[in-house]
Design an enzyme around this catalytic site. Structure first.
Site, short mmCIF file in Angstrom:
data_model
loop_
_atom_site.label_atom_id
_atom_site.label_comp_id
_atom_site.label_asym_id
_atom_site.label_seq_id
_atom_site.Cartn_x
_atom_site.Cartn_y
_atom_site.Cartn_z
N ASP A 47 43.17 22.98 31.04
CA ASP A 47 42.71 24.35 31.23
C ASP A 47 43.98 25.18 31.47
O ASP A 47 45.06 24.63 31.74
CB ASP A 47 41.76 24.41 32.42
CG ASP A 47 41.28 25.81 32.70
OD1 ASP A 47 40.89 26.51 31.75
OD2 ASP A 47 41.28 26.21 33.88
N ASP B 267 44.55 28.88 33.29
CA ASP B 267 44.77 29.52 34.59
C ASP B 267 44.43 28.57 35.73
O ASP B 267 43.32 28.04 35.80
CB ASP B 267 43.91 30.78 34.70
CG ASP B 267 44.25 31.82 33.64
OD1 ASP B 267 45.19 32.59 33.88
OD2 ASP B 267 43.59 31.84 32.59
#
Length: 235
Positions: A12, A14
């Site tokens: 992923d 952020d």
């Protein structure tokens, strides 16, 4: 979870691979001050990052007793996104410990990539600023699919782009900091690592094991130690 070899590693964006919170905190602060409002605490903003722009804007509005109508939220959300796009990478950085991990993957020809719910125009711009765009083997964003995480469709698309069959999905590691990351990776049959150092609200911290990840990494350093351990063989 038994993994005989690792064919690719997906992250992923952020709060997992890149620490972007400082730039979001800066923008929410600027917007609050421009309206003569009080600025929410840094921790409060950070905890909303994974929930997206609408959540951060809603926090700002609620903190200042402003109406939370759909029109109001969307107005400030667009303002937020415009300011973020214009000044996307002032303080955002790859989590320092993870730089050596990416170097290891690059040196050994191990594909790594990103599956994110961040729009492509922002993801691409951020990766370019951080000199990661050319190194990243695959980038899957909401623009690329009909159904975003927690649906497995983005994970399947990443496998397709990496030319890996779904039948060996468990040889792909997916690292994320949100329950939807664990759900999407699990649904696709991937090996899941929960980055619990990410942008997770305090109310969720006591229930992380219930999310069902195969592994939990409490710090970026712990993540590197896990992914470089004998637990995994890279071929």
């Amino acid at each position: 979870m038994s993994v005989n070899y690792v064919k690719a590693v997906l992250f992923d964006l952020d709060g997992t691979l890149i620490d972007t919170a400082a730039d979001f905190i800066r923008i929410i602060g600027q917007m609050s001050e421009a309206n003569g409002w009080q600025v929410p605490s840094n921790d409060a903003i950070r905890e909303q990052v994974s929930a997206g722009a609408s959540a951060m804007v809603s926090l700002m509005l609620k903190h200042n007793n402003q109406p939370l109508t759909e029109e109001q939220v969307q107005h400030y959300r667009q303002q937020f996104l415009d300011q973020y796009e214009a000044d996307i990478c002032v303080d955002s950085r790859v989590f320092p410990e993870l730089e050596s991990l990416l170097d290891f993957y690059d040196k050994n020809g191990i594909p790594w990539g990103i599956v994110t719910n961040k729009p492509r125009y922002l993801s691409t711009k951020l990766l370019e600023y951080l000199n990661l765009a050319e190194r990243c083997s695959v980038l899957v964003c909401p623009d690329d699919v009909n159904n975003t995480k927690p649906d497995p469709e983005p994970m399947y698309l990443a496998l397709e782009k990496l030319e890996l069959p779904r039948g060996i999905a468990n040889s792909v590691i997916y690292v994320g900091d949100h329950i939807r990351d664990v759900q999407a990776g699990s649904a696709a049959g991937m090996t899941n690592v929960l980055a619990s150092y990410g942008y997770i609200p305090p109310e969720d911290q006591d229930d992380l094991e219930a999310w069902g990840a195969d592994y939990i990494a409490e710090t970026p350093k712990a993540l590197v130690k896990l992914l470089r351990s004998k637990e995994f063989d890279y071929l």
